[in-house]
Write a protein that holds these residues in place. Structure first.
Motif, PDB file in Angstrom:
ATOM      1  N   ASP A 156     -45.882   9.364   8.878  1.00 13.99           N
ATOM      2  CA  ASP A 156     -47.271   9.715   8.582  1.00 13.99           C
ATOM      3  C   ASP A 156     -48.184   9.276   9.709  1.00 13.99           C
ATOM      4  O   ASP A 156     -47.967   8.235  10.330  1.00 13.99           O
ATOM      5  CB  ASP A 156     -47.741   9.037   7.292  1.00 13.99           C
ATOM      6  N   GLU A 160     -48.282  14.575   7.914  1.00  8.99           N
ATOM      7  CA  GLU A 160     -46.926  14.162   7.573  1.00  8.99           C
ATOM      8  C   GLU A 160     -45.962  14.947   8.448  1.00  8.99           C
ATOM      9  O   GLU A 160     -45.986  16.177   8.455  1.00  8.99           O
ATOM     10  CB  GLU A 160     -46.641  14.426   6.099  1.00  8.99           C
ATOM     11  N   LYS A 168     -43.806  11.251  17.029  1.00  9.58           N
ATOM     12  CA  LYS A 168     -45.013  10.786  16.330  1.00  9.58           C
ATOM     13  C   LYS A 168     -46.079  10.246  17.290  1.00  9.58           C
ATOM     14  O   LYS A 168     -47.244  10.640  17.215  1.00  9.58           O
ATOM     15  CB  LYS A 168     -44.658   9.714  15.305  1.00  9.58           C
ATOM     16  N   LYS A 209     -54.860  13.334   7.797  1.00  7.45           N
ATOM     17  CA  LYS A 209     -53.544  12.805   7.448  1.00  7.45           C
ATOM     18  C   LYS A 209     -52.523  13.883   7.777  1.00  7.45           C
ATOM     19  O   LYS A 209     -52.681  15.036   7.380  1.00  7.45           O
ATOM     20  CB  LYS A 209     -53.444  12.429   5.983  1.00  7.45           C
ATOM     21  N   GLU A 213     -49.667  11.949  17.756  1.00  8.08           N
ATOM     22  CA  GLU A 213     -50.872  11.203  17.379  1.00  8.08           C
ATOM     23  C   GLU A 213     -51.833  11.070  18.551  1.00  8.08           C
ATOM     24  O   GLU A 213     -53.046  11.243  18.406  1.00  8.08           O
ATOM     25  CB  GLU A 213     -50.487   9.823  16.857  1.00  8.08           C
ATOM     26  N   MET A 273     -39.471  10.721   7.120  1.00  7.43           N
ATOM     27  CA  MET A 273     -40.804  11.262   7.351  1.00  7.43           C
ATOM     28  C   MET A 273     -41.692  10.212   8.005  1.00  7.43           C
ATOM     29  O   MET A 273     -41.539   9.040   7.757  1.00  7.43           O
ATOM     30  CB  MET A 273     -41.424  11.690   6.035  1.00  7.43           C
ATOM     31  N   GLY A 331     -50.448  18.660   6.542  1.00  4.61           N
ATOM     32  CA  GLY A 331     -51.474  17.648   6.369  1.00  4.61           C
ATOM     33  C   GLY A 331     -52.809  18.254   6.028  1.00  4.61           C
ATOM     34  O   GLY A 331     -52.905  19.419   5.630  1.00  4.61           O
ATOM     35  N   GLU A 372     -50.308  23.526   7.780  1.00  2.00           N
ATOM     36  CA  GLU A 372     -48.865  23.295   7.748  1.00  2.00           C
ATOM     37  C   GLU A 372     -48.134  24.227   8.694  1.00  2.00           C
ATOM     38  O   GLU A 372     -48.648  25.287   9.062  1.00  2.00           O
ATOM     39  CB  GLU A 372     -48.311  23.451   6.331  1.00  2.00           C
ATOM     40  N   LEU A 426     -52.394   8.777  10.269  1.00  2.00           N
ATOM     41  CA  LEU A 426     -53.719   8.747   9.654  1.00  2.00           C
ATOM     42  C   LEU A 426     -54.738   8.460  10.748  1.00  2.00           C
ATOM     43  O   LEU A 426     -54.632   7.463  11.457  1.00  2.00           O
ATOM     44  CB  LEU A 426     -53.795   7.675   8.563  1.00  2.00           C
TER      45      LEU A 426
END
Length: 95
Positions: A3, A70, A79, A68, A83, A1, A56, A50, A5
């Motif tokens: 994350d 995930e 990712k 946040k 992001e 996984m 998140g 979700e 933020l």
């Protein structure tokens, strides 16, 4: 996984920040297929979201947005791109 933020301070006040969150929710549902739930609070709201491979929340207050996210195993390889897209989108909505 993996994350992600993202935190953004702002000077919009609570009602305008809620409007930004509502716009983000609309785009997340329509463009990314997210299932979203918005819960209002006294000093902070929570937008939970979700879909397959990602979940998140976005915390909304009078002076800050905190997201946040995930990512599941398959989406983790994207990712950086995810992001970048979310950061760009939030910054545009806050401008």
């Amino acid at each position: 996984m993996a994350d992600i933020l993202i935190e953004r301070n702002h000077t919009l006040g609570f009602e305008k920040a809620r409007a930004v969150a509502a716009q983000w929710q609309k785009e997340a549902e329509e463009d990314w297929g997210m299932d979203c739930t918005y819960e209002k609070g006294e000093s902070q709201d929570r937008l939970s979201f979700e879909r397959a491979g990602a979940s998140g929340y976005l915390l909304v207050s009078a002076s800050q947005l905190t997201m946040k996210l995930e990512l599941g195993f398959l989406m983790a390889s994207f990712k950086d791109k995810i992001e970048e897209k979310i950061t760009s989108n939030l910054d545009k909505l806050l401008a």
